[in-house]
Write a protein that holds these residues in place. Structure first.
Motif, mmCIF file in Angstrom:
data_model
loop_
_atom_site.group_PDB
_atom_site.id
_atom_site.type_symbol
_atom_site.label_atom_id
_atom_site.label_comp_id
_atom_site.label_asym_id
_atom_site.label_seq_id
_atom_site.Cartn_x
_atom_site.Cartn_y
_atom_site.Cartn_z
ATOM 1 N N GLU A 216 61.318 -36.399 56.189
ATOM 2 C CA GLU A 216 61.582 -36.748 57.585
ATOM 3 C C GLU A 216 62.363 -35.633 58.283
ATOM 4 O O GLU A 216 62.049 -35.239 59.417
ATOM 5 C CB GLU A 216 62.339 -38.060 57.664
ATOM 6 C CG GLU A 216 61.570 -39.291 57.195
ATOM 7 C CD GLU A 216 61.441 -39.385 55.681
ATOM 8 O OE1 GLU A 216 60.560 -40.118 55.204
ATOM 9 O OE2 GLU A 216 62.233 -38.706 54.990
ATOM 10 N N VAL A 217 63.396 -35.128 57.604
ATOM 11 C CA VAL A 217 64.168 -34.025 58.180
ATOM 12 C C VAL A 217 63.304 -32.782 58.304
ATOM 13 O O VAL A 217 63.371 -32.043 59.307
ATOM 14 C CB VAL A 217 65.419 -33.739 57.320
ATOM 15 C CG1 VAL A 217 66.132 -32.484 57.806
ATOM 16 C CG2 VAL A 217 66.362 -34.933 57.358
ATOM 17 N N ALA A 220 61.213 -33.029 61.351
ATOM 18 C CA ALA A 220 62.001 -32.813 62.573
ATOM 19 C C ALA A 220 62.318 -31.340 62.767
ATOM 20 O O ALA A 220 62.291 -30.829 63.899
ATOM 21 C CB ALA A 220 63.288 -33.634 62.508
ATOM 22 N N LEU A 221 62.615 -30.635 61.689
ATOM 23 C CA LEU A 221 62.941 -29.219 61.791
ATOM 24 C C LEU A 221 61.717 -28.375 62.134
ATOM 25 O O LEU A 221 61.851 -27.261 62.638
ATOM 26 C CB LEU A 221 63.550 -28.708 60.482
ATOM 27 C CG LEU A 221 64.895 -29.301 60.070
ATOM 28 C CD1 LEU A 221 65.334 -28.734 58.729
ATOM 29 C CD2 LEU A 221 65.952 -29.039 61.140
ATOM 30 N N GLU A 223 59.281 -29.363 64.219
ATOM 31 C CA GLU A 223 58.675 -29.755 65.499
ATOM 32 C C GLU A 223 58.606 -28.592 66.472
ATOM 33 O O GLU A 223 57.638 -28.409 67.195
ATOM 34 C CB GLU A 223 59.477 -30.901 66.122
ATOM 35 C CG GLU A 223 59.253 -32.227 65.417
ATOM 36 C CD GLU A 223 60.119 -33.328 66.017
ATOM 37 O OE1 GLU A 223 60.895 -33.019 66.949
ATOM 38 O OE2 GLU A 223 60.008 -34.473 65.574
ATOM 39 N N THR A 224 59.682 -27.791 66.477
ATOM 40 C CA THR A 224 59.724 -26.654 67.401
ATOM 41 C C THR A 224 59.820 -25.370 66.597
ATOM 42 O O THR A 224 60.728 -25.215 65.793
ATOM 43 C CB THR A 224 60.939 -26.756 68.350
ATOM 44 O OG1 THR A 224 60.848 -27.977 69.064
ATOM 45 C CG2 THR A 224 60.941 -25.578 69.326
ATOM 46 N N LYS A 280 65.862 -24.641 64.949
ATOM 47 C CA LYS A 280 66.328 -25.904 64.373
ATOM 48 C C LYS A 280 66.745 -25.730 62.914
ATOM 49 O O LYS A 280 67.732 -26.324 62.471
ATOM 50 C CB LYS A 280 65.242 -26.970 64.487
ATOM 51 C CG LYS A 280 65.048 -27.504 65.891
ATOM 52 C CD LYS A 280 64.181 -28.741 65.879
ATOM 53 C CE LYS A 280 64.111 -29.378 67.252
ATOM 54 N NZ LYS A 280 63.323 -30.640 67.253
ATOM 55 N N HIS A 284 70.469 -26.329 61.471
ATOM 56 C CA HIS A 284 70.682 -27.231 60.336
ATOM 57 C C HIS A 284 71.516 -26.548 59.252
ATOM 58 O O HIS A 284 72.464 -27.135 58.710
ATOM 59 C CB HIS A 284 69.339 -27.674 59.759
ATOM 60 C CG HIS A 284 69.457 -28.410 58.453
ATOM 61 N ND1 HIS A 284 69.828 -29.727 58.365
ATOM 62 C CD2 HIS A 284 69.278 -27.980 57.163
ATOM 63 C CE1 HIS A 284 69.867 -30.099 57.096
ATOM 64 N NE2 HIS A 284 69.535 -29.055 56.347
#
Length: 302
Positions: A216-217, A220-221, A223-224, A280, A284
Motif C-alpha cells: 500500500e505504501v 502511494a509512493l 503515484e507521482t 515522495k 519518505h
C-alpha cells in the motif's frame, strides 16, 4: 534440596552431604597392551562423568590434553589412538555420540590424523540411530574405526531409517575420511587467505527497516513520479529502468509465509536524482530513515 518452611521454595539441604575426593598428583593409568581395542562406552557424555565424583573428573583432565568441552568419551578415543600410534595396537573401534564431530571433540581426532605417525579412519558412520535398551532413550551415535598409516576408509550414511531399529538402508562411499567424519576436502583444515587480510565485503544488505514498505505504501509512493528530460541510467530489476521499488524476500519469507513487502532500492542514484525524480520516496526516507541514521552517527561519534 528441601522445602523452605516460610517460602515453600526448594532450597539446598545442608544435611544432604556426599563424599568429595581430591586426587593428589593424579597420573594416567597405563593402558594394557592389546592388538585390538573395542569400546562401547556406558558413560557417553561429559555430564555423565559426574557419578564418579568431581574429584575424578578434575583428575582426568589433569592427566590428558583433551579439551574440557570435548565429550567424556574422547579421553578413551585419545588413549586408543595413542595405543595404535605408540604401543603397537593394530586397530581400534568406538561407538560414541554423534557429537564427536563437534569442534572440541573433533580436535582430538584431528591431532591423531595429522600426526607424522598418523592413524587413518578406515570406517565411519557419523550419524546413526540408537535405542538404549535400559531406558528406551533414543540418541544419535557415531561409529569410528582407525588403524595406523594413511589409508582410504569406508564412509557409511544412513539413507533410510524408517524401518529402524531392525532394518536400515545405507549408502557407502570410499575415500579419505577427515576429522569431521566427512569425505573429500578436509574443511576443518582450511585457513584464512593472507591475500584477504584487511578486506571486507558484507555484500548488499539493508541498514534500517525504513527501506521496507508495504504494498500500500509502495503504491502511494509510486503515484507521482517526475520523468527526467533524458534517459535514466539502466538499472537491474523488474519493470522499467526508472523503478526504485521492488519485491523483497528474505530467508524467513522463503522458508515460511511471505510478508509480501517491498523494498526501496536507490543504488546508482544520487541524492539530487532521487529528490527530483522520486520526491515522495525522498520524503519518505527523510522521515523514516534519516532521523535514525543521524541518531546513530551522533551516538557513535558524539
Amino acid at each position: 534440596m528441601k522445602e523452605h518452611p516460610l517460602t515453600g521454595k526448594k532450597v539446598p539441604d545442608e544435611t544432604a552431604r556426599v563424599e568429595v575426593y581430591r586426587y593428589v598428583k593424579p597420573r594416567a593409568a597405563r593402558v594394557a597392551s592389546a592388538d585390538f581395542i573395542v569400546e562401547i562406552p556406558v558413560h557417553w557424555r561429559q555430564g555423565c562423568a559426574r557419578p564418579f565424583g568431581d574429584g575424578y573428573f578434575e583428575a582426568l583432565f589433569a592427566t590428558t590434553d583433551v579439551p574440557e568441552s570435548a565429550d567424556f568419551v574422547m579421553h578413551w578415543w585419545d588413549k586408543a589412538a595413542t595405543a595404535v600410534r605408540k604401543a603397537g595396537a593394530r586397530r581400534f573401534g568406538f561407538v560414541t555420540t554423534n557429537s564427536i564431530t563437534q569442534v572440541f571433540s573433533r580436535r582430538v581426532i584431528a591431532k591423531h590424523l595429522d600426526a607424522k605417525d598418523r592413524v587413518s579412519l578406515l570406517f565411519a558412520i557419523p550419524n546413526h540411530p540408537w535405542v538404549d535398551e535400559k531406558d528406551g532413550a533414543a540418541v544419535r551415535i557415531a561409529m569410528t574405526v582407525a588403524a595406523p598409516g594413511k589409508a582410504a576408509g569406508h564412509h557409511w550414511s544412513v539413507a533410510d531409517e524408517s524401518g529402524a531399529p531392525d532394518h536400515l538402508v545405507y549408502t557407502e562411499r570410499v575415500g579419505q575420511i577427515s576429522a569431521d567424519l566427512r569425505l573429500g576436502a578436509d574443511l576443518t583444515a582450511t585457513v584464512a587467505l593472507r591475500a584477504n587480510d584487511g578486506l571486507c565485503s558484507p555484500g548488499v544488505k539493508l541498514h534500517g527497516d525504513g527501506f521496507i514498505v508495504t504494498p500500500e505504501v509502495a503504491a502511494a509512493l509510486s503515484e507521482t513520479r517526475v520523468v527526467p528530460p533524458q534517459p535514466a541510467p539502466i538499472r537491474t530489476g523488474s519493470g522499467d529502468s526508472d523503478d526504485v521499488i521492488f519485491d523483497y524476500r528474505n530467508g524467513r519469507d522463503l522458508a515460511a509465509r511471505s510478508r509480501g513487502v517491498k523494498v526501496i532500492d536507490l543504488f546508482g542514484l544520487s541524492e539530487n536524482e532521487v529528490r527530483n525524480r522520486h520526491p515522495k520516496v525522498y520524503q519518505h526516507l527523510a522521515n523514516a530513515v534519516r532521523p535514525q541514521r543521524e541518531g546513530q552517527v551522533a551516538k557513535q561519534y558524539g
